[in-house]
Each structure stands twice: as C-alpha cells, then as structure tokens.
Design an enzyme around this catalytic site. Structure first.
Site, PDB file in Angstrom:
ATOM      1  N   GLU A 124       3.169   1.208   8.143  1.00  0.00           N
ATOM      2  CA  GLU A 124       3.178  -0.241   8.333  1.00  0.00           C
ATOM      3  C   GLU A 124       4.604  -0.783   8.444  1.00  0.00           C
ATOM      4  O   GLU A 124       4.844  -1.776   9.141  1.00  0.00           O
ATOM      5  CB  GLU A 124       2.397  -0.902   7.209  1.00  0.00           C
ATOM      6  CG  GLU A 124       0.899  -0.605   7.334  1.00  0.00           C
ATOM      7  CD  GLU A 124       0.092  -1.039   6.131  1.00  0.00           C
ATOM      8  OE1 GLU A 124      -0.844  -1.844   6.312  1.00  0.00           O
ATOM      9  OE2 GLU A 124       0.382  -0.575   5.009  1.00  0.00           O
ATOM     10  N   GLU A 144      -5.108   4.998   4.036  1.00  0.00           N
ATOM     11  CA  GLU A 144      -5.528   4.296   2.821  1.00  0.00           C
ATOM     12  C   GLU A 144      -7.006   4.501   2.493  1.00  0.00           C
ATOM     13  O   GLU A 144      -7.383   4.571   1.314  1.00  0.00           O
ATOM     14  CB  GLU A 144      -5.235   2.794   2.953  1.00  0.00           C
ATOM     15  CG  GLU A 144      -3.779   2.401   2.704  1.00  0.00           C
ATOM     16  CD  GLU A 144      -2.929   2.486   3.948  1.00  0.00           C
ATOM     17  OE1 GLU A 144      -1.816   1.934   3.941  1.00  0.00           O
ATOM     18  OE2 GLU A 144      -3.364   3.110   4.947  1.00  0.00           O
TER      19      GLU A 144
END
Length: 270
Positions: A124, A144
């Site tokens: 990210e 995740e």
C-alpha cells in the site's frame, strides 16, 4: 550523508532512532525503513519517523524528489504483526494513514525503490507512491485476508486504479503475490532492475525529474492526482487554477531563455 531522522527532531524515543534513515543528496531525499530483522515491518515509531521525513521533503525548497525504500533486501512487509498482537499497536497516524503517507500524499514526487517483499501495508505504500522501480526478485501483494484482515491503507481502491479490476480483485481475495515482472506488465512498476539495483535506478529516475522546473513538477503531479475528482464541466477551469500561475512564473521565462540560449536552466522556484 545518511542520517538518523531523529537527529534534529525533538521528542523521538531513543529506541526508534535507527528505524528510519534519511539521506539527502542533490535535491533527493531517500527515506529508508531500517528494520531488516523484521522485513522492515512498521511500528508506530517508524511511521512517525517516516511522516517527519515526508514533511521535510515537502517544506524544504532544496528538495525536489523523494525516494522510499527498505534496508536489508526487502521493502516492507506491512505493519509489525507482533506489536499488533501483543499491544494492539496501530502504525497508522491520524489523518495521515500508514507510515504517515497513505492518506496524506506529499506534494512532491515520491518514488518507491522495491527489493524483496512489498506486502500488505508495504504494498500500500508502493501504491501511494508516484513511480515504482523494482528489483526483478521483488514480490508485491495485499495478503491481509490470509490473517483475517483487510487492506485498509489504500490497497482496495488504489490497486484497481493501477491495474485491471479483475486482477486486483484476485489479489485482494486470494492474498496471492505478484512478481515485479508481472507488475511491470500491468503498468504498476515503471522499471525492473537486477536485484540490488532498484535504489540506484530510482536515484537515476529522480535525477531526470529533478533537472526540471520545481514549480512545474509539483503542479504537474497535483493535476494528475486531483483531476479524477473533477467533473467534466470543471476540468479545464480547475486545471488553469493550478497551471496558469506556473506558466507565468519566472521559472517558465527562464526555461524559454535557456532553450533559446542553448544552456541549462537556472531554476529559482518562483
């Protein structure tokens, strides 16, 4: 010179001083996440150090481009899950997001120099950068879901903006990684280098950017970042609000003179 980001900053805990290193050279600020023993997973204090370095990038007139990278052969493996599990430590900063970047992009260009793993929050961070250079062995992903978490630091909306939606969906739902070459083919990565050469190539890219007018660089990034939020009816007016002042600046006149006189321009940032 490579320095500790806390050397001239008050209030930074001693134990965090080596977690972020900063190198200034020829108008480029290199920010290095320095936790190689943990694949550069990020603690709260590391996020605070990176945020301070990004602030320095934006306010220092002598700096034109930033580079963010990781020490020891990896970029960043996201947040420190051990600290999260043990203390519930959140490395995101209010109003700024993960590493002080994902919700508050700098005005000036930021390049990711990626080696090894850029996973979860680390991926990210890459997605929040403007340009990406990666070693051929690099692997990127938002895994995740494999830990019962979601990629909440921008991965779920920035990834489908940068690569085809179905590919982004696959990566988000499976948690699988993609190679640097695949990321290059999809347009996420600008350049793939030999392993260990990503930072060198990123500095060369920064030098190509840094030779241009500093006001024009910032304005060009701003238009590219902001224009998706503009309606069709207002796009030209909103662009002119940013670009007209640049095109009438002293630097714009200097650029034209330098071209006519066949010499390098001498930018003044005004």
């Amino acid at each position: 010179m490579m320095t500790n980001v806390a050397d001239n900053r008050a209030g930074v805990p001693m134990e965090s001083q080596d977690e972020v290193l900063v190198d200034r050279e020829d108008g480029v600020l290199v920010i290095t996440i320095n936790r190689p023993h943990a694949r550069n997973s990020v603690t709260r204090s590391a996020s605070e150090g990176i945020a301070r370095a990004l602030d320095e990038l934006d306010v220092d007139r002598d700096l034109t481009v930033g580079i963010i990278t990781g020490a020891g052969g990896n970029f960043c493996a996201g947040m420190d899950l051990k600290a999260f599990a043990a203390r519930g430590e959140d490395p995101s900063l209010p109003g700024r997001g993960f590493v002080g970047l994902t919700e508050a992009l700098p005005r000036k260009p930021l390049i990711a120099a990626v080696e090894g793993y850029a996973l979860a929050g680390g991926c990210e961070v890459v997605l929040a950068c403007d340009l990406v250079v990666a070693g051929q062995g690099a692997k990127l992903g938002i895994p995740e879901v494999k830990r019962g978490l979601t990629a909440a630091a921008g991965g779920l909306h920035r990834l489908p903006e940068r690569i085809p939606r179905n590919v982004a969906m696959e990566l988000a739902l499976t948690g699988d990684m993609m190679t640097a070459e695949r990321a290059y083919q999809l347009g996420l990565v600008n350049e793939v280098t030999e392993d260990g050469q990503a930072l060198i190539a990123a500095k060369a890219l920064a030098a190509r950017i840094g030779g241009n007018g500093p006001l024009a660089i910032v304005a060009s990034k701003r238009v590219i970042v902001d224009y998706p939020t503009w309606s069709t009816a207002e796009i030209w007016e909103r662009q002119r609000e940013i670009t007209d002042v640049i095109n009438a600046s002293a630097d714009a006149k200097e650029g034209a003179r330098a071209f006519a006189e066949k010499r390098p321009p001498r930018w003044q940032g005004r």
